[in-house]
Design an enzyme around this catalytic site. Sequence first.
Site, PDB file in Angstrom:
ATOM      1  N   ASP A  98      57.672 107.756 -36.372  1.00 58.00           N
ATOM      2  CA  ASP A  98      57.035 106.791 -35.481  1.00 58.00           C
ATOM      3  C   ASP A  98      55.539 107.088 -35.525  1.00 58.00           C
ATOM      4  OD1 ASP A  98      55.766 105.580 -33.374  1.00 58.00           O
ATOM      5  OD2 ASP A  98      57.172 106.268 -31.837  1.00 58.00           O
ATOM      6  N   LYS A 153      47.694  98.732 -31.969  1.00 66.22           N
ATOM      7  CA  LYS A 153      47.144 100.047 -31.630  1.00 66.22           C
ATOM      8  C   LYS A 153      46.082 100.448 -32.657  1.00 66.22           C
ATOM      9  CE  LYS A 153      51.162 101.465 -29.143  1.00 66.22           C
ATOM     10  NZ  LYS A 153      51.074 101.169 -27.703  1.00 66.22           N
ATOM     11  N   CYS A 201      56.055 105.164 -20.844  1.00 60.13           N
ATOM     12  CA  CYS A 201      57.278 104.913 -21.632  1.00 60.13           C
ATOM     13  C   CYS A 201      57.774 106.198 -22.279  1.00 60.13           C
ATOM     14  CB  CYS A 201      57.063 103.832 -22.685  1.00 60.13           C
ATOM     15  SG  CYS A 201      56.722 102.226 -21.979  1.00 60.13           S
ATOM     16  N   HIS A 210      58.577 108.441 -27.405  1.00 59.37           N
ATOM     17  CA  HIS A 210      58.419 107.206 -26.642  1.00 59.37           C
ATOM     18  C   HIS A 210      59.814 106.579 -26.510  1.00 59.37           C
ATOM     19  CE1 HIS A 210      57.269 102.932 -26.116  1.00 59.37           C
ATOM     20  NE2 HIS A 210      56.061 103.354 -25.783  1.00 59.37           N
ATOM     21  N   GLN A 262      50.954 106.075 -32.902  1.00 63.13           N
ATOM     22  CA  GLN A 262      49.773 106.728 -32.341  1.00 63.13           C
ATOM     23  C   GLN A 262      49.004 107.552 -33.377  1.00 63.13           C
ATOM     24  OE1 GLN A 262      48.700 106.079 -29.401  1.00 63.13           O
ATOM     25  NE2 GLN A 262      50.495 105.096 -28.492  1.00 63.13           N
TER      26      GLN A 262
END
Lengths: 156, 417
Positions: free
Chosen positions: B211, B237, B375, B134, B214
Amino acid sequence: MESMSTSGDELRDLYRELILDHARNPRHFGRLENPSHQAEGINPLCGDKLKIYLDIDSKNTITDACFEGSGCAISVASASLLVETIINFNTGQVAKYFSAIIASLTNTEKQAGIDLGKLKALEGVKEFPTRVKCATLAWHTLNAAIKKQHRTVTTE
Amino acid sequence: MKLADSNENMPDSNRILHHLSDFPALNQKINGHQLVYLDSAASSQPPSCVIDAIAEYERNDHANVHRGVHTLSHRATEVYENSRDKVVSFINAKSRNEIVFTRGTTESINLIAQSFSRSSLKKGDKIIITHLEHHSNIVPWQLVCEQTGAKLEIAAIDETGEVNSQALINMLDDKVKLLAISHVSNALGTINPIEKWISVARDRHIPTLIDGAQAVPHMSVDVQELDCDFYAFSGHKMLGPTGIGILYGKEEHLDKMPPWQGGGDMILEVRFSGTTYNELPYKFEAGTPNISGAVGLGAAISYLQDIGMDRIKTHEKEILAYMTAELKKIDGLRLIGTAKKKASVQSFLLDDIHPHDIGTILDNQGIAIRTGHHCAMPVMEYFNISGTARASLGLYNNKTDIDRLIESIGIAKKIFN
């Protein structure tokens, strides 16, 4: 909030035959050899990209115009209809059309005395606020080209 | 919150669907159709308990934290710090000193770039990311590389959306000062084999930042088991509110890192001759924090834990497999992102219809999906496309939602025939 419509009427109004036709077969698609004016517009949210090329003579008449780029059906059709419309216009006429088309796409007051003709096919976007920018990108880019603004136009 | 535990033998999916009524926003009509929300990868819908926890805090306990002796300030501090403890248990951190509240994943990554990396990077050093990242795990590294003369190198992907794992491992030489990688790709849904990469990086003394934006909503994450150095994720999220996120960092690193932002709360003593900084984690929390956001995040964690992350994972896996299989049946539909291990996300293209036109037609039918570059422009560039239509799942989605999606894609095809 619930919308009144339960059918796809607005969709059919947005994706009219004329719009789909111009999206599939954009007119005046390509570039001019040595344009007197040109500008680039992007819609950073969508990734729509558009370049408009113009030949404007000493009497401020647009003698030729072309565009190239990629985007959704609305942005490509809008650019195609725009270029088809403005060839042989003078820049003063373009300014009047610009105000009229922005007003008609954003549902603000109608400009008196201007018949938008084929451009009326774009009016369906009024019901789709997130798509108005797709339809206006070409017009903002045209404006930048006429004013010889070198910065890339964005819809944001 | 109550669990549908009346029938222990109930399949996981059905159990989870008992929770549908917990999500008020899902119970509405859009353009005359029942909303089908398939955009949880952009932002998930909060359950009532999250909304209520925030409202309760604002109604009764609102005050500033770590300041003042009055009762409200004490209560605000308590609920804020209680949420930190919930995060500790949620990702199995060793201590609360390792949990820093931020605005979200983006801020967490920027914090590492500007504090951990900027203070130590030299010309010739390297940071490795993958082609899947991202923008929030690309641009902070470009900035710090500009500032320090270090170099950003990219591990390649293949046409399924998987990273070439061996190539990435081969890149981990002694010039590499950080491996910064997504746990799950937001654009394609690929689950990266981060366990393996972290283990190799550890052997070669290369710190790792994950990261996890997600990943955290869809599977259980144990930072001690992963043994990563940093792990970043966002509240919104994972059923929480926007504007709150987490940076997990091993204490040994956070301890040595210079503060990132200066202000109130991050200091012990301020004198014009010099300032001493507060202890962890407060050293990295300058200014009044997003207290109500932290409260909402804490409520979201309790909600997820009550259902159980493994149960959520099983349910979503089933729905994702169903969605992918149904999409595949559509003539002219091209799946983008077909990695073997995936979570939540399926990107696709339909004939030569621009994703935004698909998005508009689906919205008209009450279906919310994301369209565009997500993104992750380098991913789009790899596939030589400007964007995709992306349907992404949350624990509240079911097979009926997928049937509605498929039906609406049929309408898009008809309009553009």
